[in-house]
Every structure is written in structure tokens, then in C-alpha cells.
Design an enzyme around this catalytic site. Structure first.
Site, mmCIF file in Angstrom:
data_model
loop_
_atom_site.group_PDB
_atom_site.id
_atom_site.type_symbol
_atom_site.label_atom_id
_atom_site.label_comp_id
_atom_site.label_asym_id
_atom_site.label_seq_id
_atom_site.Cartn_x
_atom_site.Cartn_y
_atom_site.Cartn_z
ATOM 1 N N ASP A 1 13.181 25.302 66.391
ATOM 2 C CA ASP A 1 11.974 24.268 66.794
ATOM 3 C C ASP A 1 11.760 24.415 68.320
ATOM 4 O OD1 ASP A 1 10.687 22.024 67.865
ATOM 5 O OD2 ASP A 1 11.998 20.534 66.698
ATOM 6 N N ASP B 1 8.344 20.699 61.921
ATOM 7 C CA ASP B 1 8.374 21.127 63.333
ATOM 8 C C ASP B 1 9.226 22.457 63.807
ATOM 9 O OD1 ASP B 1 11.125 20.317 63.077
ATOM 10 O OD2 ASP B 1 10.819 18.523 64.694
ATOM 11 N N GLN C 1 12.848 23.284 72.465
ATOM 12 C CA GLN C 1 13.783 22.690 72.220
ATOM 13 C C GLN C 1 15.170 23.208 71.747
ATOM 14 O OE1 GLN C 1 13.684 18.893 69.400
ATOM 15 N NE2 GLN C 1 14.690 20.369 68.267
ATOM 16 N N GLY D 1 22.302 39.697 72.895
ATOM 17 C CA GLY D 1 22.419 40.633 71.870
ATOM 18 C C GLY D 1 22.459 39.911 70.503
ATOM 19 N N ASP E 1 13.555 20.578 56.532
ATOM 20 C CA ASP E 1 13.380 20.034 57.940
ATOM 21 C C ASP E 1 13.888 18.442 57.829
ATOM 22 O OD1 ASP E 1 12.510 19.614 60.533
ATOM 23 O OD2 ASP E 1 10.605 18.848 60.311
ATOM 24 N N LYS E 2 14.497 18.008 59.116
ATOM 25 C CA LYS E 2 15.193 16.835 59.111
ATOM 26 C C LYS E 2 16.324 16.729 58.310
ATOM 27 C CE LYS E 2 11.366 15.652 61.487
ATOM 28 N NZ LYS E 2 11.345 16.607 62.671
ATOM 29 N N TYR F 1 25.289 16.563 70.809
ATOM 30 C CA TYR F 1 24.319 16.623 69.739
ATOM 31 C C TYR F 1 22.815 16.644 70.295
ATOM 32 C CZ TYR F 1 24.209 16.383 64.768
ATOM 33 O OH TYR F 1 24.009 17.048 63.459
ATOM 34 N N LYS G 1 19.081 18.164 64.906
ATOM 35 C CA LYS G 1 19.551 18.526 63.897
ATOM 36 C C LYS G 1 19.167 20.062 63.428
ATOM 37 C CE LYS G 1 21.986 15.345 61.375
ATOM 38 N NZ LYS G 1 23.393 15.659 61.251
ATOM 39 N N ASP G 2 20.193 20.904 62.994
ATOM 40 C CA ASP G 2 19.946 22.161 62.741
ATOM 41 C C ASP G 2 19.322 22.319 61.561
ATOM 42 O OD1 ASP G 2 22.016 20.891 62.376
ATOM 43 O OD2 ASP G 2 23.328 22.697 62.844
ATOM 44 N N ASP G 3 18.056 22.165 61.280
ATOM 45 C CA ASP G 3 17.155 22.510 60.202
ATOM 46 C C ASP G 3 17.341 23.674 59.556
ATOM 47 O OD1 ASP G 3 16.180 19.728 60.526
ATOM 48 O OD2 ASP G 3 14.832 20.573 61.906
ATOM 49 N N ASP H 1 10.035 9.566 60.009
ATOM 50 C CA ASP H 1 9.843 11.104 60.488
ATOM 51 C C ASP H 1 10.701 11.789 59.352
ATOM 52 O OD1 ASP H 1 9.163 10.645 63.144
ATOM 53 O OD2 ASP H 1 11.009 10.834 64.191
HETATM 54 C C1 F6R Z 1 14.982 14.165 63.456
HETATM 55 C C2 F6R Z 1 14.016 14.282 64.563
HETATM 56 C C3 F6R Z 1 13.292 12.970 64.839
HETATM 57 C C4 F6R Z 1 13.530 12.557 66.370
HETATM 58 C C5 F6R Z 1 12.935 11.208 66.824
HETATM 59 C C6 F6R Z 1 13.043 10.854 68.332
HETATM 60 O O1 F6R Z 1 15.664 15.386 63.435
HETATM 61 O O2 F6R Z 1 13.684 15.190 64.811
HETATM 62 O O3 F6R Z 1 13.254 11.751 64.080
HETATM 63 O O4 F6R Z 1 14.961 12.575 66.199
HETATM 64 O O5 F6R Z 1 11.669 11.241 66.488
HETATM 65 O O6 F6R Z 1 12.554 11.662 68.963
HETATM 66 P P1 F6R Z 1 12.721 11.574 70.411
HETATM 67 O O7 F6R Z 1 13.969 11.094 71.081
HETATM 68 O O8 F6R Z 1 12.451 13.059 70.914
HETATM 69 O O9 F6R Z 1 11.642 10.637 70.880
HETATM 70 MG MG MG Z 2 11.326 18.804 66.849
HETATM 71 MG MG MG Z 3 12.836 20.215 62.532
#
Ligand code: F6R
Ligand code: MG
Ligand code: MG
Length: 365
Positions: free
Chosen positions: A11, A52, A95, A104, A132-133, A228, A231-233, A286
Site C-alpha cells: 500500500d 488500496d 505507507q 537485498g 484488502d482490509k 501496529y 494490516k498486512d493485506d 472501509d
Molecule cells: C484498515 C484501513 C482503514 C483505516 C481507517 C483509518 O486496514 O486501512 O480502515 O484504518 O480508514 O485510517 P487513518 O488513521 O489513516 O485515518
Molecule cells: Mg491504505
Molecule cells: Mg489495504
């Protein structure tokens, strides 16, 4: 000749919050990978997105964990970040590029990687998944069903070539350990691990003759960064047919919308929705978490395709079910188990709340 399939994702910023990759990001990635084909570094590539996350599917002859290939992916993500995400002020630009220096191997630096090297069969159909998510453990349930559950995969019972079962290499992502278990004999032990999706994650699946059948990304950004950061989609590659599960048996496992971790702020459970590329964008709360499946035929390392496999009314019923489950889960608001447990949440105010209230807590007599 052996071919290596590398699916590397990050991402590096998106349009309208964490919603969707911008077409210009895809274009910039394509241009860079096109150059790598022209210089002979790679055989072929396909760039796509799930929500994303920008996904680079690359074929080459250099094997897994190759510094040149990982370097190419790293530079591609950098170029997209510097030339598109940042100048356009896309959201959360860069990000997942957690380090300034590439050394490497892209593993451990933020992006997710699934790779496999094999001798290309006379006909080689593969499916690549990107979600994703959610998190890598999201593939545990469907992959178990594809490679070990005869109620999903008819071939395990009726095709002599699948009848011996498969071996699963599982990673303990907290301890950095791995173990290989054979199915069907060790199925209960395997399930004892796989049910803990945040810790035990399917890394590779092999036929009992040692043929690689599936490979998943297993990084957890939380542990890489020491905190953290997202999340590691996950992504995953599956080989199919002729002694391996059929394309339809692989897809069948995604007709059940199981609950996965990673919805809203990486802190909620939601049903995993199989979608077409066109619908691979997260909206409601989201989400809900989404997964795409692209089918390819390999042709001497060249990628013929893709077939957008969830772009089919056969998955409409699953998507309807997803929305029913999504409604049900959301009515729990901030309550577990819709919300993750405190150790798994990407966002939390609990330490501050406890600190603020510490003098007001009284001993219960
Ligand atoms: C979940 C994700 C979104 C963000 C949320 C808040 O993996 O990407 O749900 O966590 O939109 O994002 P920020 O803190 O960037 O406003
Ligand atoms: Mg993102
Ligand atoms: Mg993502």
C-alpha cells in the site's frame, strides 16, 4: 526451464482515503516493469490492485528471494510513491515502505511477498489472490478447505492423483518458526494451529510428491515495525488442475464468506467478499474486506490472461450473504467479538483510558 512467479504487494497510498489505488499509480508501476522486461531481467508482469493495495505479479527465472527481483519491486513501489502518490497528495503515500534502505530482500521491509518456483507443466493454470482490509491468516480457512476438505474438493476423494493429500507448511508469525504437517493424517493437529489465524498462517502447500501447489504472503507489519502500522493485506498464488485442485474447487472455498480480521482500522471482524477487479474497492465501514482472484495460463513464463474469476453471478449469492453478515456484525458496534480483542487491535485508546481512570479504580472488597 524453471519459472518463478513472484506476487509482491504494498500500500503506497490511495485515492479517497484507504479506498482504491489511482490509475496513474498502476500506470507508473507498469512502465517500470516494462523496462525490466526489455532489459531481460523479468519474463512478464501484470499490475493490478485490490482496494488500496498495489499488486505486482512478476514472472522470471531467478528463483525465490532474489535480490534483483525484490529490488525491482522495491524500486517500483518507490517510483510510484515519489512520482505519483506524493505529488498527487494521495492518502498515506508510501505507507508500507517502512525502511529507507533496501538491503537485498523485500521481506521484513513492509511489502508482502508470495513466491513459488517450479518446472512449468505442459499446461500451467494458476490463480493469484489478493485481499484488502484483512491479514494473511484470512487464507487459512479457504486453503485448508481447497487442499484438505473433501466436502470442498471432490478430487481428494475421486482423483487418484489428489487422493494422497497435501502437506502444509505453517508459520508461527510471532515466534518466527515453521512446521510441516501432512493431510489427511495430521488434519486435527493442523486445524488446531490454523484456527488461530492471527498467529499460525499457511505459508506453502505441497503435493505429497513435493510439488509446490500454493504460496502465501506471511508478513505482519505490526511485528516488523514494532508497533501496529497497518494490516498486512495478503496475497497468495495457487497452481491448479492435472493432479492439483481444479480451478472450480479452488474458487468453491470462497463461496462461504468466512469472518476475517482487519475491517475498519484493522480492528474489526468482517465477512470476506469475493469480488471482480472492478469491485475491488472498500467502502462501507472501509470494507467489507475483499478478495480478488485472477486466473492465468503460463506460457513459457509469459502470463496469458487474466480471467477475472469472481466476476461472475455465481458469486452474487455469496456477496448478498456478505452484506447480511456485515449488517449483523456492525450492529455490535464497539463490542467484541465484532471488535478484535485488545492485543490484536490496530487502533486503541485503552491504555490512555486506563491511565486516566487509574485513581478512580477501587479495590473490590
Ligand atoms: C484498515 C484501513 C482503514 C483505516 C481507517 C483509518 O486496514 O486501512 O480502515 O484504518 O480508514 O485510517 P487513518 O488513521 O489513516 O485515518
Ligand atoms: Mg491504505
Ligand atoms: Mg489495504
Amino acid at each position: 526451464m524453471k519459472v518463478t512467479v513472484s506476487l509482491i504487494k504494498a500500500d503506497v497510498g490511495s485515492l479517497a482515503g484507504h479506498h482504491i489505488v489511482h490509475p496513474k499509480q498502476i500506470e507508473a508501476a507498469r512502465e517500470n516493469l516494462k523496462l525490466a522486461v526489455e532489459t531481460g531481467l523479468i519474463t512478464d508482469f501484470y499490475v493490478f490492485n485490490c482496494g488500496d493495495d498495489l499488486e505486482l505479479l512478476i514472472t522470471h527465472n531467478k528463483g525465490e528471494d532474489n535480490p534483483e527481483i525484490h529490488g525491482l519491486a522495491w524500486n517500483t513501489f518507490k517510483i510510484v510513491t515519489d512520482n505519483v502518490s506524493k505529488p498527487m497528495k494521495l492518502y498515506a503515500a508510501g505507507q508500507d515502505l517502512l525502511s529507507d534502505a533496501f538491503s537485498g530482500n523485500i521481506r521484513g521491509l513492509g511489502p508482502g511477498v508470495a513466491e513459488m518456483e517450479f518446472e512449468e507443466r505442459p499446461s500451467e493454470p494458476i490463480i493469484v489472490f489478493a485481499a484488502d482490509k484483512t491479514e494473511p491468516g484470512a487464507f487459512n480457512l479457504p486453503l485448508f478447505r481447497v487442499f484438505a476438505d473433501p466436502f470442498n474438493t471432490a478430487g481428494l476423494i475421486i482423483d487418484p492423483r489428489l487422493h494422497k493429500g497435501f502437506s502444509f507448511t505453517v508459520l508461527d508469525v510471532l515466534e518466527g518458526l515453521k512446521v510441516t504437517l501432512n493431510c489427511p493424517e495430521e488434519m486435527y493437529d493442523l486445524l488446531a494451529l490454523l484456527g488461530t489465524t492471527g498467529r499460525y498462517v499457511i505459508y506453502k502447500i505441497y503435493s505429497r510428491e513435493g510439488l509446490i501447489a500454493a504460496s502465501c504472503s506471511t508478513t505482519r507489519l505490526s511485528l516488523i515495525a514494532g508497533r501496529y502500522v497497518g494490516k498486512d493485506d495478503p496475497v497468495c498464488i495457487v497452481r491448479t488442475q492435472s493432479g492439483l485442485p481444479a480451478v472450480g474447487e479452488v474458487l468453491e472455498a470462497f463461496a462461504f464468506p468466512h469472518l476475517v480480521a482487519g475491517w475498519m482500522r484493522g480492528s474489526h471482524y468482517g465477512p470476506l467478499m469475493p469480488v471482480s477487479l472492478k469491485e475491488a474497492k472498500c467502502t462501507r465501514f472501509d470494507g467489507p474486506p475483499r478478495v480478488v482472484a485472477l486466473g492465468f495460463q503460463l506460457n513459457n513464463g509469459k502470463l496469458i490472461g487474466p480471467a477475472d474469476l469472481f466476476d461472475d453471478p455465481a458469486f452474487d449469492y455469496t456477496r448478498m450473504k456478505v452484506m447480511e453478515i456485515a449488517d449483523y456484525m456492525r450492529r455490535h458496534g464497539p463490542f467484541m467479538p465484532a471488535r478484535l480483542g485488545p492485543d490484536e487491535m490496530e487502533y486503541t485508546t485503552l491504555p490512555q483510558v486506563l491511565e486516566k481512570l487509574k485513581d478512580r479504580f477501587e479495590k473490590v472488597k
